[in-house]
Design an enzyme around this catalytic site. Structure first.
Site, PDB file in Angstrom:
ATOM      1  N   CYS A 108     -18.574  13.272  30.695  1.00  0.00           N
ATOM      2  CA  CYS A 108     -19.339  12.020  30.702  1.00  0.00           C
ATOM      3  C   CYS A 108     -18.863  11.074  31.791  1.00  0.00           C
ATOM      4  O   CYS A 108     -19.656  10.352  32.390  1.00  0.00           O
ATOM      5  CB  CYS A 108     -19.227  11.346  29.332  1.00  0.00           C
ATOM      6  SG  CYS A 108     -20.109  12.226  28.022  1.00  0.00           S
ATOM      7  N   ASP A 134      -8.348  12.337  16.325  1.00  0.00           N
ATOM      8  CA  ASP A 134      -8.551  11.914  17.718  1.00  0.00           C
ATOM      9  C   ASP A 134      -7.213  11.439  18.254  1.00  0.00           C
ATOM     10  O   ASP A 134      -6.470  10.743  17.552  1.00  0.00           O
ATOM     11  CB  ASP A 134      -9.580  10.775  17.798  1.00  0.00           C
ATOM     12  CG  ASP A 134     -10.183  10.630  19.195  1.00  0.00           C
ATOM     13  OD1 ASP A 134      -9.395  10.491  20.153  1.00  0.00           O
ATOM     14  OD2 ASP A 134     -11.409  10.672  19.319  1.00  0.00           O
ATOM     15  N   GLY A 164     -18.328   9.216  20.920  1.00  0.00           N
ATOM     16  CA  GLY A 164     -19.765   9.036  20.905  1.00  0.00           C
ATOM     17  C   GLY A 164     -20.465   9.762  19.772  1.00  0.00           C
ATOM     18  O   GLY A 164     -21.367   9.211  19.135  1.00  0.00           O
ATOM     19  N   CYS A 180     -22.496  32.496  16.671  1.00  0.00           N
ATOM     20  CA  CYS A 180     -21.448  31.478  16.714  1.00  0.00           C
ATOM     21  C   CYS A 180     -21.438  30.837  18.102  1.00  0.00           C
ATOM     22  O   CYS A 180     -22.273  31.135  18.956  1.00  0.00           O
ATOM     23  CB  CYS A 180     -20.091  32.084  16.377  1.00  0.00           C
ATOM     24  SG  CYS A 180     -19.410  33.168  17.677  1.00  0.00           S
ATOM     25  N   CYS A 189     -21.274  33.258  20.840  1.00  0.00           N
ATOM     26  CA  CYS A 189     -22.529  33.949  21.130  1.00  0.00           C
ATOM     27  C   CYS A 189     -23.382  33.099  22.072  1.00  0.00           C
ATOM     28  O   CYS A 189     -24.104  33.630  22.923  1.00  0.00           O
ATOM     29  CB  CYS A 189     -23.301  34.212  19.838  1.00  0.00           C
ATOM     30  SG  CYS A 189     -22.467  35.321  18.677  1.00  0.00           S
ATOM     31  N   ASP A 206     -15.084  16.701  23.255  1.00  0.00           N
ATOM     32  CA  ASP A 206     -15.682  16.615  24.594  1.00  0.00           C
ATOM     33  C   ASP A 206     -15.078  17.615  25.559  1.00  0.00           C
ATOM     34  O   ASP A 206     -15.134  17.431  26.770  1.00  0.00           O
ATOM     35  CB  ASP A 206     -15.524  15.196  25.152  1.00  0.00           C
ATOM     36  CG  ASP A 206     -14.056  14.780  25.287  1.00  0.00           C
ATOM     37  OD1 ASP A 206     -13.159  15.581  24.916  1.00  0.00           O
ATOM     38  OD2 ASP A 206     -13.802  13.662  25.762  1.00  0.00           O
ATOM     39  N   ASN A 230     -15.742   2.866  26.553  1.00  0.00           N
ATOM     40  CA  ASN A 230     -16.213   3.610  25.373  1.00  0.00           C
ATOM     41  C   ASN A 230     -17.315   2.867  24.625  1.00  0.00           C
ATOM     42  O   ASN A 230     -18.145   3.481  23.948  1.00  0.00           O
ATOM     43  CB  ASN A 230     -15.072   3.855  24.384  1.00  0.00           C
ATOM     44  CG  ASN A 230     -13.895   4.611  24.950  1.00  0.00           C
ATOM     45  OD1 ASN A 230     -12.758   4.399  24.549  1.00  0.00           O
ATOM     46  ND2 ASN A 230     -14.151   5.518  25.889  1.00  0.00           N
ATOM     47  N   LEU A 231     -17.304   1.550  24.699  1.00  0.00           N
ATOM     48  CA  LEU A 231     -18.108   0.734  23.797  1.00  0.00           C
ATOM     49  C   LEU A 231     -19.608   0.825  24.055  1.00  0.00           C
ATOM     50  O   LEU A 231     -20.406   0.391  23.228  1.00  0.00           O
ATOM     51  CB  LEU A 231     -17.655  -0.726  23.874  1.00  0.00           C
ATOM     52  CG  LEU A 231     -16.158  -0.962  23.597  1.00  0.00           C
ATOM     53  CD1 LEU A 231     -15.853  -2.456  23.575  1.00  0.00           C
ATOM     54  CD2 LEU A 231     -15.705  -0.302  22.309  1.00  0.00           C
ATOM     55  N   GLN A 232     -20.000   1.402  25.185  1.00  0.00           N
ATOM     56  CA  GLN A 232     -21.422   1.590  25.502  1.00  0.00           C
ATOM     57  C   GLN A 232     -22.067   2.591  24.551  1.00  0.00           C
ATOM     58  O   GLN A 232     -23.276   2.598  24.350  1.00  0.00           O
ATOM     59  CB  GLN A 232     -21.538   2.041  26.964  1.00  0.00           C
ATOM     60  CG  GLN A 232     -22.863   2.614  27.388  1.00  0.00           C
ATOM     61  CD  GLN A 232     -22.758   4.113  27.677  1.00  0.00           C
ATOM     62  OE1 GLN A 232     -21.806   4.771  27.264  1.00  0.00           O
ATOM     63  NE2 GLN A 232     -23.733   4.637  28.395  1.00  0.00           N
TER      64      GLN A 232
END
Length: 372
Positions: A294, A168, A147, A277, A280, A236, A176-178
């Site tokens: 998700c 990946d 995404g 960072c 933090c 993710d 996924n295509l949404q």
């Protein structure tokens, strides 16, 4: 007093060959990179208008632009200021090319195709030819072709970032295509990294796309980050986010991180020695129930597009050294409220990873650290 008239591209070429006129291309420098009429001199419109006598010809002066409008206007203006005839090439360079007359390409590190593609960048004072070359010579690591990685890598490739490394280990699924706009129905079942590479090369064949079908882990993260000018975190999961934070701190490479959940997203930049960072921000990873994935919580399909595009924006600013990047700041976006909220990403004085003299260890059990 001179007189102004229009002249066809073929007639201009014929008279130029007989040395009966001087041809001047009045376009801006970036426009000429796509090609100039053979035998033409380049003098930008404003420079010619300011001192036309310097460029006058003993016989005739012919002006050429992109389509003949600017040259006609300037020729009319100069007609009363010069003693020679002032001509305008009808249809400009568009007509010159249609007539298949000889052209040349000015000296440049960009090809004519690149100059045509990046014209809108070349016209920007903050980018120009030097900035476009800086993008061409840059390398960016994009972790995740989902995404966030989809819009980020699309805009990096479109902008002309010379080398993009996409990592990946997942495969394209219909769910996924949404939101993962790099992929389509034809790519179902394919490795996301390979699917992304094919799409980006189709978008811009002048950039080098390296597809790495792997999961970022402690064994490969330093090598993946090495040699990059910036890293975009579109992952993710928390182990990968912490790994990238630590590897980028070790390498001194800026990390542009982003995250989305339901209708809210955020983006920030980690740079060694500037602000805080990721540790933090999250000294300890949130509990699973406080940060569901998700698949469990859902996500507004357009939201990763907003955050991923912002990640690309901030990365390009870093590569071009323009504007004020989000270093040391955190930007949150609430899609339902249509509101951006900004806060400081300050360094935790107790952070042992980015504080003064800190050195992130190469060995760390990220999975155990991020487990419930």
């Amino acid at each position: 007093m001179s007189r102004t008239t229009r002249i066809s591209a073929r007639e201009a070429w014929r008279r130029l060959g007989r040395q009966r006129l001087r041809l001047i291309d009045i376009r801006r420098r970036h426009e000429t990179l796509t090609g100039m009429a053979e035998g033409a001199d380049h003098v930008e419109r404003d420079a010619l208008a300011a001192d036309p006598d310097r460029f006058a010809s003993d016989s005739a002066l012919a002006l050429i632009c992109a389509r003949g409008m600017r040259s006609a206007d300037l020729a009319d203006t100069l007609a009363d200021r010069l003693d020679c005839d002032v001509l305008s090439v009808e249809g400009g360079m568009e007509a010159w090319r249609e007539a298949e007359l000889p052209t040349r390409t000015p000296d440049s590190s960009l090809t004519a195709r690149e100059a045509e593609r990046y014209q809108r960048h070349l016209a920007l004072p903050g980018i120009g030819e030097a900035g476009q070359m800086a993008l061409k010579q840059s390398r960016v690591l994009v972790v995740g072709a989902g995404g966030l990685g989809s819009p980020a890598s699309l805009y990096l490739a479109a902008a002309g970032v010379g080398r993009i490394r996409i990592v990946d280990d997942d495969r394209v699924e219909r769910s996924n295509l949404q939101r993962q706009v790099l992929h389509g129905e034809a790519g179902l079942g394919r490795a996301k990294a390979g699917s992304a590479r094919q799409r980006l090369i189709d978008l811009n064949p002048d950039v080098e796309i390296e597809a790495v079908e792997a999961r970022v882990d402690s064994a490969n993260v330093d090598e993946l980050v090495s040699g990059c000018d910036a890293v975009i975190d579109g992952s993710d999961n928390f182990p990968t986010r912490y790994r990238l934070n630590d590897a980028c701190l070790r390498a001194g490479v800026p990390l542009v991180f982003g995250a989305v959940e339901r209708f809210v997203g955020m983006i920030g930049i980690v740079e060694a020695g500037q602000g805080g960072c990721y540790r933090c921000l999250f000294p300890e990873p949130p509990r699973r129930e406080d940060a569901p994935g998700c698949a469990e919580a859902g996500v507004f399909g357009v939201l990763p597009g907003v955050i991923g595009t912002l990640q690309a924006t901030e990365t390009l600013k870093l590569l071009l050294d323009i504007g004020r990047p989000l270093t040391g700041r955190l930007l949150r976006y609430d899609a339902l409220e249509g509101r951006f909220l900004q806060s400081n990403l300050t360094r935790d004085p107790d952070c042992g990873w980015c504080g003064p003299g800190a050195s992130p260890p190469a060995e760390f059990d990220y999975e155990a650290f991020c487990s419930d």
